[in-house]
Design a protein around this motif. Structure first.
Motif: not given
Length: 119
Positions: A22-26, A45-47, A54-65, A90-96
């Motif tokens: 995570v600290s080196n994703l760029k 953030d990786f995308v 990227a496919y993973g938990p929706d972080r905004s939902d995790l923060f609300r919880r 979960y959230e799916l993101s793609i960089n076209l």
């Protein structure tokens, strides 16, 4: 790692969750692009950094919880008595732009399911 992957003719890279990654994703996104390897991560953030997907938990939902847990604890609940929850959205993101640079076409059936598209 990416040089070895290229020599081994791998088709893509899955980057697992971890503080080092995570600290080196760029840097990871840049290396994957330089070696022309499609890559997927667990954070959007990786995308945004140039990774393909990227496919993973929706972080905004995790923060609300998490805020709900904090509220309960501040109102007197014992943390050990609160149930452990797992992510439910979960959230799916793609960089076209990255897909195009890699010569990939993302099928329409996938694009219809994407939560976030970067162009």
């Amino acid at each position: 790692m990416f040089d070895e992957a290229t020599r081994a003719h791998v088709d893509g890279v899955v980057v697992m969750p971890g503080a080092l990654f995570v600290s080196n994703l760029k840097q990871i996104a840049d290396l994957a692009a330089r070696h022309r390897l499609p890559s997927i991560f667990h954070l959007t953030d990786f995308v945004e950094a140039g990774g393909l997907a990227a496919y993973g938990p929706d972080r905004s939902d995790l923060f609300r919880r998490a805020a709900t847990y904090v509220d309960k604890i501040l109102k007197g609940a014992k943390p050990g008595d609160l149930p452990v929850e797992r992510a439910s959205t979960y959230e799916l993101s793609i960089n076209l732009k990255t897909a195009k640079a890699l010569g990939l076409t993302i099928p329409q059936s996938i694009l219809l399911q994407v939560d976030r598209i970067l162009e």
